[in-house]
Design a protein around this motif. Sequence first.
Motif, PDB file in Angstrom:
ATOM      1  N   PRO A 334      -5.969  43.267  -6.928  1.00  0.00           N
ATOM      2  CA  PRO A 334      -6.892  44.398  -7.119  1.00  0.00           C
ATOM      3  C   PRO A 334      -6.133  45.698  -7.375  1.00  0.00           C
ATOM      4  N   SER A 335      -6.799  46.593  -8.085  1.00  0.00           N
ATOM      5  CA  SER A 335      -6.256  47.911  -8.423  1.00  0.00           C
ATOM      6  C   SER A 335      -4.989  47.804  -9.258  1.00  0.00           C
ATOM      7  N   ARG A 336      -5.017  46.905 -10.230  1.00  0.00           N
ATOM      8  CA  ARG A 336      -3.883  46.718 -11.126  1.00  0.00           C
ATOM      9  C   ARG A 336      -4.355  46.908 -12.571  1.00  0.00           C
ATOM     10  N   PRO A 337      -3.509  47.496 -13.432  1.00  0.00           N
ATOM     11  CA  PRO A 337      -3.920  47.770 -14.806  1.00  0.00           C
ATOM     12  C   PRO A 337      -3.741  46.561 -15.715  1.00  0.00           C
ATOM     13  N   PHE A 338      -4.499  46.560 -16.796  1.00  0.00           N
ATOM     14  CA  PHE A 338      -4.335  45.568 -17.857  1.00  0.00           C
ATOM     15  C   PHE A 338      -4.611  46.258 -19.185  1.00  0.00           C
ATOM     16  N   VAL A 339      -4.009  45.731 -20.244  1.00  0.00           N
ATOM     17  CA  VAL A 339      -4.190  46.292 -21.584  1.00  0.00           C
ATOM     18  C   VAL A 339      -4.169  45.153 -22.590  1.00  0.00           C
ATOM     19  N   VAL A 340      -5.071  45.235 -23.564  1.00  0.00           N
ATOM     20  CA  VAL A 340      -5.209  44.205 -24.594  1.00  0.00           C
ATOM     21  C   VAL A 340      -5.117  44.889 -25.948  1.00  0.00           C
ATOM     22  N   TYR A 341      -4.272  44.367 -26.823  1.00  0.00           N
ATOM     23  CA  TYR A 341      -4.139  44.887 -28.185  1.00  0.00           C
ATOM     24  C   TYR A 341      -4.756  43.905 -29.162  1.00  0.00           C
ATOM     25  N   SER A 342      -5.440  44.456 -30.150  1.00  0.00           N
ATOM     26  CA  SER A 342      -5.971  43.635 -31.236  1.00  0.00           C
ATOM     27  C   SER A 342      -5.985  44.477 -32.499  1.00  0.00           C
ATOM     28  N   GLN A 343      -5.770  43.802 -33.606  1.00  0.00           N
ATOM     29  CA  GLN A 343      -5.814  44.487 -34.888  1.00  0.00           C
ATOM     30  C   GLN A 343      -7.249  44.833 -35.295  1.00  0.00           C
ATOM     31  N   TYR A 344      -8.219  44.166 -34.646  1.00  0.00           N
ATOM     32  CA  TYR A 344      -9.624  44.352 -35.007  1.00  0.00           C
ATOM     33  C   TYR A 344     -10.404  44.774 -33.767  1.00  0.00           C
ATOM     34  N   LYS A 345     -11.295  45.736 -33.932  1.00  0.00           N
ATOM     35  CA  LYS A 345     -12.037  46.273 -32.786  1.00  0.00           C
ATOM     36  C   LYS A 345     -13.163  45.340 -32.349  1.00  0.00           C
ATOM     37  N   GLU A 346     -13.663  44.474 -33.250  1.00  0.00           N
ATOM     38  CA  GLU A 346     -14.793  43.618 -32.894  1.00  0.00           C
ATOM     39  C   GLU A 346     -14.450  42.677 -31.741  1.00  0.00           C
ATOM     40  N   THR A 347     -13.239  42.133 -31.742  1.00  0.00           N
ATOM     41  CA  THR A 347     -12.847  41.235 -30.653  1.00  0.00           C
ATOM     42  C   THR A 347     -12.761  41.979 -29.322  1.00  0.00           C
ATOM     43  N   LEU A 348     -12.289  43.220 -29.353  1.00  0.00           N
ATOM     44  CA  LEU A 348     -12.188  43.988 -28.112  1.00  0.00           C
ATOM     45  C   LEU A 348     -13.556  44.460 -27.636  1.00  0.00           C
ATOM     46  N   ILE A 349     -14.489  44.684 -28.554  1.00  0.00           N
ATOM     47  CA  ILE A 349     -15.849  45.033 -28.146  1.00  0.00           C
ATOM     48  C   ILE A 349     -16.480  43.881 -27.377  1.00  0.00           C
ATOM     49  N   GLU A 350     -16.216  42.660 -27.829  1.00  0.00           N
ATOM     50  CA  GLU A 350     -16.719  41.490 -27.102  1.00  0.00           C
ATOM     51  C   GLU A 350     -16.099  41.398 -25.714  1.00  0.00           C
ATOM     52  N   CYS A 351     -14.781  41.669 -25.615  1.00  0.00           N
ATOM     53  CA  CYS A 351     -14.131  41.675 -24.300  1.00  0.00           C
ATOM     54  C   CYS A 351     -14.724  42.757 -23.395  1.00  0.00           C
ATOM     55  N   TYR A 352     -14.963  43.922 -23.957  1.00  0.00           N
ATOM     56  CA  TYR A 352     -15.533  45.036 -23.196  1.00  0.00           C
ATOM     57  C   TYR A 352     -16.907  44.666 -22.644  1.00  0.00           C
ATOM     58  N   THR A 353     -17.742  44.044 -23.472  1.00  0.00           N
ATOM     59  CA  THR A 353     -19.089  43.667 -23.037  1.00  0.00           C
ATOM     60  C   THR A 353     -19.050  42.633 -21.926  1.00  0.00           C
ATOM     61  N   LYS A 354     -18.183  41.638 -22.061  1.00  0.00           N
ATOM     62  CA  LYS A 354     -18.112  40.588 -21.033  1.00  0.00           C
ATOM     63  C   LYS A 354     -17.556  41.124 -19.729  1.00  0.00           C
ATOM     64  N   LEU A 355     -16.597  42.038 -19.803  1.00  0.00           N
ATOM     65  CA  LEU A 355     -16.066  42.620 -18.574  1.00  0.00           C
ATOM     66  C   LEU A 355     -17.127  43.444 -17.858  1.00  0.00           C
ATOM     67  N   LYS A 356     -17.968  44.158 -18.617  1.00  0.00           N
ATOM     68  CA  LYS A 356     -19.050  44.921 -18.012  1.00  0.00           C
ATOM     69  C   LYS A 356     -20.064  44.003 -17.340  1.00  0.00           C
ATOM     70  N   GLU A 357     -20.360  42.867 -17.971  1.00  0.00           N
ATOM     71  CA  GLU A 357     -21.321  41.928 -17.398  1.00  0.00           C
ATOM     72  C   GLU A 357     -20.754  41.219 -16.176  1.00  0.00           C
ATOM     73  N   GLN A 358     -19.491  40.865 -16.220  1.00  0.00           N
ATOM     74  CA  GLN A 358     -18.881  40.103 -15.130  1.00  0.00           C
ATOM     75  C   GLN A 358     -18.561  40.967 -13.925  1.00  0.00           C
ATOM     76  N   GLY A 359     -18.168  42.229 -14.154  1.00  0.00           N
ATOM     77  CA  GLY A 359     -17.760  43.089 -13.056  1.00  0.00           C
ATOM     78  C   GLY A 359     -16.322  42.830 -12.660  1.00  0.00           C
ATOM     79  N   GLY A 360     -15.862  43.546 -11.652  1.00  0.00           N
ATOM     80  CA  GLY A 360     -14.493  43.386 -11.179  1.00  0.00           C
ATOM     81  C   GLY A 360     -13.487  44.254 -11.876  1.00  0.00           C
ATOM     82  N   THR A 361     -13.942  45.131 -12.788  1.00  0.00           N
ATOM     83  CA  THR A 361     -13.043  46.044 -13.486  1.00  0.00           C
ATOM     84  C   THR A 361     -13.694  47.427 -13.575  1.00  0.00           C
ATOM     85  N   VAL A 362     -12.859  48.448 -13.609  1.00  0.00           N
ATOM     86  CA  VAL A 362     -13.321  49.830 -13.755  1.00  0.00           C
ATOM     87  C   VAL A 362     -12.431  50.527 -14.774  1.00  0.00           C
ATOM     88  N   ASN A 363     -12.856  51.735 -15.150  1.00  0.00           N
ATOM     89  CA  ASN A 363     -12.094  52.566 -16.097  1.00  0.00           C
ATOM     90  C   ASN A 363     -11.829  51.840 -17.416  1.00  0.00           C
TER      91      ASN A 363
END
Length: 431
Positions: A334-363
């Motif tokens: 807990p309270s540890r950072p993570f970062v994901v790089y992608s050449q395309y924003k659509e894949t990261l938008i999907e990650c963002y949505t799933k993280l919001k639905e699942q919970g367990g992450t902030v910021n």
Amino acid sequence: MADNGDEEYRIQQGDYVVLKRGDIFKAVQIVPKKKIIFEKQWFFLDNAVGNLYSTTFEISSGGILQPQKLKETGNPSDLKEAGTDNRNIVDDGKSQKLTRDDIETLKEQGLKGQEIIQQLIENSSTFRDKTEYAQDKYIKKKKKKYENTVTILKPSCRILAMMYHGREPGKICHLRYDTLAQMLTLANIHAHSKVLVFETCAGLVLGSIMERMGGYGSVIQMYPGGGPVRAGVESFGFPAHFHDTLHEFPICHVNALLAGELDTTAKDPTAGKDRLFQQPLQDAQERKVKLEEKRKKLAAAAALLEGRNADGLVIASRFHPCPVLMTLLKFLAPSRPFVVYSQYKETLIECYTKLKEQGGTVNLRLSDTWLRHYQVLPNRTHPVLLMSGGGGYLLSGTTVAMDQSKPAASQRSEEPAPKRQKLSVCEEQVN
């Protein structure tokens, strides 16, 4: 006389170095009597040993490098007259009196690049009519063509990122060096930490993390396929103790590790089967030793992952990052950072949505980077016309501990009661 303490700043036999000429880079290893071909020229690096890094060498006859001597001579155009504009100059190819054969003769006579450029200026009928800016541009172009110089640099994540992005951007998923710097900052990479890495950028991201950690801590590389790719890591030229902090774990065994079903003592399933062509005894013994080393590495990496207390996660891959991110987040404390790089924003938008639905992450933050170089010269400072179209996209965030007694849906923030009451009163007034 050089001190013994500056050996790390001097070029040594067997070192990995980066050759530079203008904006072109190339990573090579210094091997005795090995011919290096760089920008249509060949030379040997034997004479570079013992010199300081960032030294510029002249390529003499026979491919021998000689340190370039600092000359206090001014610009060849300083003593020349300059015109007011270029309107009367016609590019018909007849302004230069020297032919290609004449230039080759000058080279055979031993004239250096600066001397050849001076001869070109003196034999140009339109040079004096050019404006001062046009003269400087002409000299810069001729220097690039006739000056036989090369600079030897010490490898770093910035230099290697510029080299890959300029020569083979597809190998590093078009990851730009400013985006790489943001990844290292957002992931809070530092010494004595445990970092998980999943990348398909030829080892550039992995090597940058190892460089930032300075040989202290643990780096666990999660790799797809039969083995990890670390071509970029070799170009860094790390000492031996840096590689002691590097561990590897196949991504295909992650689910078994999470379920507690991973058997690190299992033997190779094909070891006992008969083969059509029997290998020699020596080859079989070498293969057995390699398999034993691979099992030990797998067991060591699994022991580090079982604690689920990693300090950071970095993902930069050509694969879709969503399933990888959701799986590897379980190994972060807990309270540890993570970062994901992608050449395309659509894949990261999907990650963002799933993280919001699942919970367990902030910021959670989805961002892109924009970079443009500027030419800074007297009376002609302006942005460089050619620039990179995009540096990719980054998704970053921080893990938090979830309350296991409540379902994920009940943990979402609800609208405050006073606001609901106020809304209902307004509805009654409307009715």
